[in-house]
Scaffold this active site. Sequence first.
Site, PDB file in Angstrom:
ATOM      1  N   LEU A 145      38.183 -51.095 -11.285  1.00 38.72           N
ATOM      2  CA  LEU A 145      37.379 -50.882 -10.091  1.00 38.72           C
ATOM      3  C   LEU A 145      37.153 -52.279  -9.514  1.00 38.72           C
ATOM      4  O   LEU A 145      36.666 -53.169 -10.213  1.00 38.72           O
ATOM      5  CB  LEU A 145      36.054 -50.210 -10.463  1.00 38.72           C
ATOM      6  CG  LEU A 145      35.237 -49.550  -9.370  1.00 38.72           C
ATOM      7  CD1 LEU A 145      36.049 -48.533  -8.585  1.00 38.72           C
ATOM      8  CD2 LEU A 145      34.007 -48.874  -9.961  1.00 38.72           C
ATOM      9  N   ASP A 146      37.564 -52.480  -8.273  1.00 38.29           N
ATOM     10  CA  ASP A 146      37.488 -53.804  -7.661  1.00 38.29           C
ATOM     11  C   ASP A 146      36.083 -54.382  -7.747  1.00 38.29           C
ATOM     12  O   ASP A 146      35.093 -53.652  -7.790  1.00 38.29           O
ATOM     13  CB  ASP A 146      37.890 -53.738  -6.184  1.00 38.29           C
ATOM     14  CG  ASP A 146      39.338 -53.377  -5.990  1.00 38.29           C
ATOM     15  OD1 ASP A 146      40.154 -53.685  -6.873  1.00 38.29           O
ATOM     16  OD2 ASP A 146      39.647 -52.774  -4.957  1.00 38.29           O
ATOM     17  N   ARG A 147      36.012 -55.694  -7.725  1.00 35.97           N
ATOM     18  CA  ARG A 147      34.726 -56.398  -7.786  1.00 35.97           C
ATOM     19  C   ARG A 147      33.785 -55.952  -6.669  1.00 35.97           C
ATOM     20  O   ARG A 147      32.575 -55.849  -6.867  1.00 35.97           O
ATOM     21  CB  ARG A 147      34.997 -57.906  -7.693  1.00 35.97           C
ATOM     22  CG  ARG A 147      33.783 -58.760  -7.836  1.00 35.97           C
ATOM     23  CD  ARG A 147      34.208 -60.235  -7.950  1.00 35.97           C
ATOM     24  NE  ARG A 147      33.030 -61.065  -7.839  1.00 35.97           N
ATOM     25  CZ  ARG A 147      32.887 -62.022  -6.931  1.00 35.97           C
ATOM     26  NH1 ARG A 147      33.838 -62.273  -6.063  1.00 35.97           N
ATOM     27  NH2 ARG A 147      31.789 -62.728  -6.895  1.00 35.97           N
TER      28      ARG A 147
END
Length: 179
Positions: free
Chosen positions: A43-45
């Site tokens: 899950l992207d930052r």
Amino acid sequence: MALIRFNKPYGVLSQFTDKGSETARATLSDFIAMPNVYPAGRLDRDSEGLLLLTDDGALQARIADPRFKLPKTYLVQVEGVPDSGALNALRRGVTLNDGPTRPAKAEAIAPPELWPRDPPVRYRKTVADSWLRLTITEGRNRQVRRMTAAVGHPTLRLVRWSVGEWTIAGLGQGQWDAV
């Protein structure tokens, strides 16, 4: 076997260490003190919500591998108000620079009751925003953001609500539990 549901806050990396950054960034180790578990997918930052972690390699592969077509549902705040044409394009699948996406489930929804984001999403008086519920069965890099941009509605906030049968229901931001 351990399976953990984690409600990942904005700005947290989906890994336990931060290599290659001169400034310290928040990682999973700032929240989860359980040894030998690893994220099943990423899950992207700059995305929030459900991240599953496990110590079972086969389960990790089944959750993360696009061949299994496990549905992932996102609550997406977008710039503007998508019309039926934009929603239908998402439902048919859109062509991105790495090829066409699989058809998605896409619907406009009322603003969900979520925790406040830190930092807050930039509010613009002259540009409306709205919310979508988008379910995809693949997991390309930044796919949801690229899909909404492709139909003319850039993503402002992205919260993964569920992966397969697992959701973040009942978990506050930064909280985790074993299921």
